[in-house]
Design an enzyme around this catalytic site. Sequence first.
Site, mmCIF file in Angstrom:
data_model
loop_
_atom_site.group_PDB
_atom_site.id
_atom_site.type_symbol
_atom_site.label_atom_id
_atom_site.label_comp_id
_atom_site.label_asym_id
_atom_site.label_seq_id
_atom_site.Cartn_x
_atom_site.Cartn_y
_atom_site.Cartn_z
ATOM 1 N N CYS A 116 -45.851 43.268 -101.604
ATOM 2 C CA CYS A 116 -47.220 43.766 -101.633
ATOM 3 C C CYS A 116 -47.794 43.812 -100.221
ATOM 4 O O CYS A 116 -48.382 44.823 -99.803
ATOM 5 C CB CYS A 116 -48.073 42.886 -102.539
ATOM 6 N N CYS A 117 -47.631 42.744 -99.446
ATOM 7 C CA CYS A 117 -48.124 42.725 -98.072
ATOM 8 C C CYS A 117 -47.421 43.773 -97.217
ATOM 9 O O CYS A 117 -48.050 44.403 -96.360
ATOM 10 C CB CYS A 117 -47.912 41.345 -97.449
ATOM 11 N N CYS A 199 -56.820 38.906 -98.784
ATOM 12 C CA CYS A 199 -57.140 39.645 -100.003
ATOM 13 C C CYS A 199 -57.657 38.682 -101.075
ATOM 14 O O CYS A 199 -57.191 37.543 -101.175
ATOM 15 C CB CYS A 199 -55.901 40.376 -100.513
ATOM 16 N N CYS A 202 -55.322 36.653 -103.443
ATOM 17 C CA CYS A 202 -54.369 35.738 -102.803
ATOM 18 C C CYS A 202 -55.051 34.729 -101.885
ATOM 19 O O CYS A 202 -54.381 34.074 -101.075
ATOM 20 C CB CYS A 202 -53.340 36.540 -102.007
ATOM 21 N N CYS A 225 -48.505 37.081 -93.751
ATOM 22 C CA CYS A 225 -48.397 38.371 -94.426
ATOM 23 C C CYS A 225 -47.307 39.254 -93.835
ATOM 24 O O CYS A 225 -46.875 40.214 -94.465
ATOM 25 C CB CYS A 225 -49.747 39.110 -94.375
#
Length: 229
Positions: A116-117, A199, A202, A225
């Site tokens: 995702c990162c 985010c 998270c 990240c």
Amino acid sequence: MVERGQAELGGSGIGADDEATPEQVVAWAAREFGTSIAVACSMADAVLPHLVAQAAPWVDVLFLDTGYHFAETYGTRDAVEQTLEVTIVDVKPELSVAEQDAAHGKDLFARDPGLCCAMRKVEPLHRSLQGYEVWVTGVRRDEAPTRANTPLVTWDDKNGLVKINPVAAWSFDDLLGYAARHQVTMNPLLNDGYPSIGCAPCTKRVAPGDDPRSGRWAGLDKTECGLHV
């Protein structure tokens, strides 16, 4: 260029008293690179944009708009754009959150935060940095053991440009002091138990006295990240 910068700004070594000040570092960058400078800002505060704008007015400030930010972070972004002599550049991923959900399943951040990162931060920043010669970060050595040896000037192999970290030697108190002296915008979450802001899905509150970054990806084997490793 990097070697010259390290010699001019680094003093007798990382953490030494004779290292250049943040103001000296950004002045060097503005002198050497002119307008080809990008500031990466997570909008936890406006200290870095304010600092760099003193030497390079209307510098581009890259805001990684992941689609998952707190409302307060977007509010800070808007305040920075309205109050400082900077140019905000919203850097977006190739896929919207809805498109990512469709392609990889809902809440990828919970199942594979690294991927995702990579898609929402690392790749978009890499793409955006290709138009610059140097990028400026707010990385500080006191944030995490992985950042303890951060130099003021280095070469970023991954992105192919110079990377400078003017506030590397600062503590969190130093950052707050600068913000107070210059009346710089701060993300209100900093006063609500979030000393490190990423985010929303998270990032968790941190108990007083705990590692400031312990609220990032809490409960997962992840501390970065990928932007600075």
